[in-house]
Structure formats: C-alpha cells, structure tokens
Design a protein around this motif. Structure first.
Motif, PDB file in Angstrom:
ATOM      1  N   GLN A  45       0.825  -1.198   0.000  1.00 45.26           N
ATOM      2  CA  GLN A  45       0.000   0.000   0.000  1.00 45.26           C
ATOM      3  C   GLN A  45       0.867   1.260   0.000  1.00 45.26           C
ATOM      4  OE1 GLN A  45      -2.643  -0.257   3.355  1.00 45.26           O
ATOM      5  NE2 GLN A  45      -3.862  -1.899   2.462  1.00 45.26           N
ATOM      6  N   VAL A  46       0.373   2.270  -0.682  1.00 42.80           N
ATOM      7  CA  VAL A  46       1.109   3.531  -0.796  1.00 42.80           C
ATOM      8  C   VAL A  46       1.386   4.120   0.583  1.00 42.80           C
ATOM      9  CG1 VAL A  46       1.019   5.897  -1.651  1.00 42.80           C
ATOM     10  CG2 VAL A  46       0.196   4.014  -3.081  1.00 42.80           C
ATOM     11  N   ARG A  47       0.390   4.092   1.442  1.00 43.92           N
ATOM     12  CA  ARG A  47       0.559   4.656   2.781  1.00 43.92           C
ATOM     13  C   ARG A  47       1.637   3.917   3.568  1.00 43.92           C
ATOM     14  NH1 ARG A  47      -4.284   5.325   7.306  1.00 43.92           N
ATOM     15  NH2 ARG A  47      -3.000   6.311   8.933  1.00 43.92           N
ATOM     16  N   SER A  48       1.652   2.596   3.445  1.00 39.76           N
ATOM     17  CA  SER A  48       2.653   1.798   4.154  1.00 39.76           C
ATOM     18  C   SER A  48       4.049   2.055   3.602  1.00 39.76           C
ATOM     19  CB  SER A  48       2.314   0.314   4.038  1.00 39.76           C
ATOM     20  OG  SER A  48       1.097   0.019   4.696  1.00 39.76           O
ATOM     21  N   LYS A  49       4.160   2.226   2.293  1.00 40.08           N
ATOM     22  CA  LYS A  49       5.449   2.530   1.681  1.00 40.08           C
ATOM     23  C   LYS A  49       5.979   3.869   2.179  1.00 40.08           C
ATOM     24  CE  LYS A  49       4.787  -0.049  -2.641  1.00 40.08           C
ATOM     25  NZ  LYS A  49       4.665   0.034  -4.115  1.00 40.08           N
ATOM     26  N   ARG A  50       5.060   4.834   2.280  1.00 37.46           N
ATOM     27  CA  ARG A  50       5.444   6.151   2.759  1.00 37.46           C
ATOM     28  C   ARG A  50       5.910   6.073   4.212  1.00 37.46           C
ATOM     29  NH1 ARG A  50       0.859   8.536   2.159  1.00 37.46           N
ATOM     30  NH2 ARG A  50       1.183   9.010  -0.053  1.00 37.46           N
ATOM     31  N   SER A  51       5.219   5.279   5.002  1.00 35.11           N
ATOM     32  CA  SER A  51       5.583   5.122   6.409  1.00 35.11           C
ATOM     33  C   SER A  51       6.959   4.484   6.556  1.00 35.11           C
ATOM     34  CB  SER A  51       4.533   4.263   7.118  1.00 35.11           C
ATOM     35  OG  SER A  51       4.901   4.033   8.468  1.00 35.11           O
ATOM     36  N   LEU A  52       7.235   3.464   5.736  1.00 31.28           N
ATOM     37  CA  LEU A  52       8.540   2.808   5.783  1.00 31.28           C
ATOM     38  C   LEU A  52       9.642   3.781   5.386  1.00 31.28           C
ATOM     39  CD1 LEU A  52      10.381   0.353   6.055  1.00 31.28           C
ATOM     40  CD2 LEU A  52       9.773  -0.278   3.699  1.00 31.28           C
ATOM     41  N   ALA A  53       9.394   4.566   4.357  1.00 29.86           N
ATOM     42  CA  ALA A  53      10.387   5.543   3.910  1.00 29.86           C
ATOM     43  C   ALA A  53      10.676   6.561   5.011  1.00 29.86           C
ATOM     44  CB  ALA A  53       9.892   6.251   2.649  1.00 29.86           C
ATOM     45  N   LEU A  54       9.639   6.968   5.740  1.00 28.67           N
ATOM     46  CA  LEU A  54       9.816   7.914   6.842  1.00 28.67           C
ATOM     47  C   LEU A  54      10.687   7.322   7.944  1.00 28.67           C
ATOM     48  CD1 LEU A  54       6.229   9.432   7.252  1.00 28.67           C
ATOM     49  CD2 LEU A  54       8.302  10.668   6.606  1.00 28.67           C
ATOM     50  N   VAL A  55      10.441   6.052   8.262  1.00 29.04           N
ATOM     51  CA  VAL A  55      11.207   5.387   9.315  1.00 29.04           C
ATOM     52  C   VAL A  55      12.673   5.267   8.926  1.00 29.04           C
ATOM     53  CG1 VAL A  55      11.564   3.186  10.508  1.00 29.04           C
ATOM     54  CG2 VAL A  55       9.246   4.126  10.271  1.00 29.04           C
ATOM     55  N   LEU A  56      12.940   4.872   7.691  1.00 29.67           N
ATOM     56  CA  LEU A  56      14.321   4.693   7.237  1.00 29.67           C
ATOM     57  C   LEU A  56      15.063   6.022   7.179  1.00 29.67           C
ATOM     58  CD1 LEU A  56      13.845   1.997   4.449  1.00 29.67           C
ATOM     59  CD2 LEU A  56      14.737   1.684   6.766  1.00 29.67           C
ATOM     60  N   GLU A  57      14.396   7.055   6.722  1.00 32.86           N
ATOM     61  CA  GLU A  57      15.037   8.369   6.677  1.00 32.86           C
ATOM     62  C   GLU A  57      15.255   8.902   8.085  1.00 32.86           C
ATOM     63  OE1 GLU A  57      16.980  11.635   5.381  1.00 32.86           O
ATOM     64  OE2 GLU A  57      16.469   9.799   4.285  1.00 32.86           O
ATOM     65  N   ALA A  58      14.308   8.642   8.982  1.00 31.02           N
ATOM     66  CA  ALA A  58      14.466   9.067  10.378  1.00 31.02           C
ATOM     67  C   ALA A  58      15.644   8.352  11.026  1.00 31.02           C
ATOM     68  CB  ALA A  58      13.179   8.782  11.151  1.00 31.02           C
ATOM     69  N   ALA A  59      15.783   7.057  10.748  1.00 31.56           N
ATOM     70  CA  ALA A  59      16.907   6.292  11.299  1.00 31.56           C
ATOM     71  C   ALA A  59      18.228   6.878  10.816  1.00 31.56           C
ATOM     72  CB  ALA A  59      16.788   4.833  10.893  1.00 31.56           C
ATOM     73  N   ARG A  60      18.262   7.252   9.547  1.00 32.86           N
ATOM     74  CA  ARG A  60      19.465   7.872   8.986  1.00 32.86           C
ATOM     75  C   ARG A  60      19.791   9.174   9.702  1.00 32.86           C
ATOM     76  NH1 ARG A  60      21.569  11.408   5.244  1.00 32.86           N
ATOM     77  NH2 ARG A  60      23.050  10.515   3.739  1.00 32.86           N
ATOM     78  N   VAL A  61      18.777  10.002   9.916  1.00 26.04           N
ATOM     79  CA  VAL A  61      18.969  11.296  10.573  1.00 26.04           C
ATOM     80  C   VAL A  61      19.460  11.116  12.000  1.00 26.04           C
ATOM     81  CG1 VAL A  61      17.763  13.331  11.459  1.00 26.04           C
ATOM     82  CG2 VAL A  61      17.294  12.520   9.144  1.00 26.04           C
ATOM     83  N   VAL A  62      18.837  10.196  12.726  1.00 31.23           N
ATOM     84  CA  VAL A  62      19.204   9.972  14.128  1.00 31.23           C
ATOM     85  C   VAL A  62      20.632   9.441  14.238  1.00 31.23           C
ATOM     86  CG1 VAL A  62      18.696   8.608  16.199  1.00 31.23           C
ATOM     87  CG2 VAL A  62      16.830   9.627  14.886  1.00 31.23           C
TER      88      VAL A  62
END
Length: 229
Positions: free
Chosen positions: A13-30
């Motif tokens: 699902q598009v929403r789930s893909k967006r959520s995963l992308a947010l988590v991965l980018e957040a992990a990178r930032v942290v």
C-alpha cells in the motif's frame, strides 16, 4: 547491489510505503546526529512521527533496522559511483578523480552516519557481509572504468595495480569514518586535502614507468632471498 529484499518486507500500500520511507530516513537522521551509542528505536519513532509499535511491526530489533539502513546507504553510494564513473571521460585521470571525489563527497556529507554503521558492523555478521559485498561492487566499478584507458597504466599487471590503488584509496577514506582520523596523527588534513593527495598518489603509482618496474623486481628478489635464508 542492494540486498534489502529479504531484510524487510516491502509494503504494497502507498501509505505503508510512505511510512517505511519515513522510518528509514528518520533512522538515517538519528544515526548521523546522535551516533550509534545514542541510537534508539524510540528516537527513530519520534523523528519519524510514528508509533514505536509501528516500527517494531516492521523491524524485530534495532539491529534489524540498522541492517536495512546500511544496505540502503551503501546501495546509494554504489549507484552514485556507477553514475559518476559512467559519465567520466575515458581517461585514467578522470576515472581516478571521479572515484575519489565521489567517495569523499559521500563520506564527508554524513561522516557520523557511516561511522555509526561501520561500528555496528563489527558485531553483526550480516552487516559485515554487506560491507564486504560493497567493497567488491565498488572495486569492480572502478576497475571497469579504469580499464577503458588501460594503456595509461604502466604496471606490467594492470589488474594488480588497480587493486593496490583501490586499497590505498578505500583504506584511507574508510579509516576516517571508522576511527575519526585518516590514520592517527600521520595525516590530519581535511577531506578535501585527502582527496587531492589520494588522487596524486594513486595516479603516480598507476602511471609510474621503468623506475618503478625495476624497483618492484628488486624488491621481489630481495623478498625471495629473505625467504630462502
């Protein structure tokens, strides 16, 4: 080559893909901001604006998340290098310049991120294996590009010469994220200075002519004599 497939289930699902992308980018930032020792799933959830439970539904542990982040970052560097080398002029000078410059740009832009990922790799076999695969992929891209101007390589065995040049470049540049230096106090310059010196050293070695060949033969004879004694 990315091995993310299998590390995390790709959402449909598009929403789930967006959520995963947010988590991965957040992990990178942290990771880049706080480092590996202060990296927590709670911190990632806060940065991403998602629930901690939502992260654990995708990643069973912090290590599982780190594996995907490392794979994602190393794949990105592989792709950046492939693009730079593919667009480079078919000359040894251009290839070495683009190779070193690209690595310096990638590592210096997120130094703490790579330092964190490499530190985590020391205790995780999967992350270590991804690093080894990355080195193989990056070297093959470098060798393929450099061999378009094989005539410029004055070594009697161009493959050996390219492997040594790659070892020099990667060894110095990877040491900075791992230890915070280029090798103790021997060289304490900036990333930009390291880039210039590495390009100069690698090209000097690859294009050295008769004197270097004679030196290698002398060293080989001396080594053989030492082994016999």
């Amino acid at each position: 080559m990315s091995s993310t497939t299998g590390l995390v289930k790709t959402p449909q699902q598009v929403r789930s893909k967006r959520s995963l992308a947010l988590v991965l980018e957040a992990a990178r930032v942290v990771l880049d901001r706080d480092g590996i020792h202060d990296f927590t799933m709670t911190g990632v959830a806060t940065e991403a604006g998602v629930s901690i439970g939502g992260i654990y539904r995708r990643f069973e542990s912090k290590d599982a998340l780190l594996r995907v982040v490392k794979d994602r970052e190393f794949t990105r560097v592989e792709e950046a290098l492939a693009a730079r080398l593919g667009a480079a002029q078919p000359s040894l000078v251009a290839v070495v310049r683009e190779f070193v410059t690209c690595l310096v740009e990638e590592f210096s832009a997120a130094e703490r991120l790579f330092q964190s990922l490499m530190a985590a790799s020391g205790t995780d076999e999967e992350m270590h294996a991804r690093g080894v695969a990355w080195l193989d992929t990056v070297f093959e891209a470098f060798r393929t590009a450099a061999m378009r101007d094989a005539a410029a390589i004055r070594h009697e065995d161009p493959d050996v010469a390219l492997r040594m040049a790659f070892q020099l470049i990667s060894g110095v540049l990877l040491r900075r994220p791992v230890s915070g230096t280029y090798g103790g106090e021997v060289f304490t310059g900036t990333w930009e200075q390291a880039s210039v010196e590495l390009q100069t050293a690698a090209l000097a070695y690859l294009t050295a002519g008769g004197t270097a060949k004679a030196s290698r033969k002398a060293a080989s004879k001396k080594t053989a004599a030492t082994r016999r004694s």
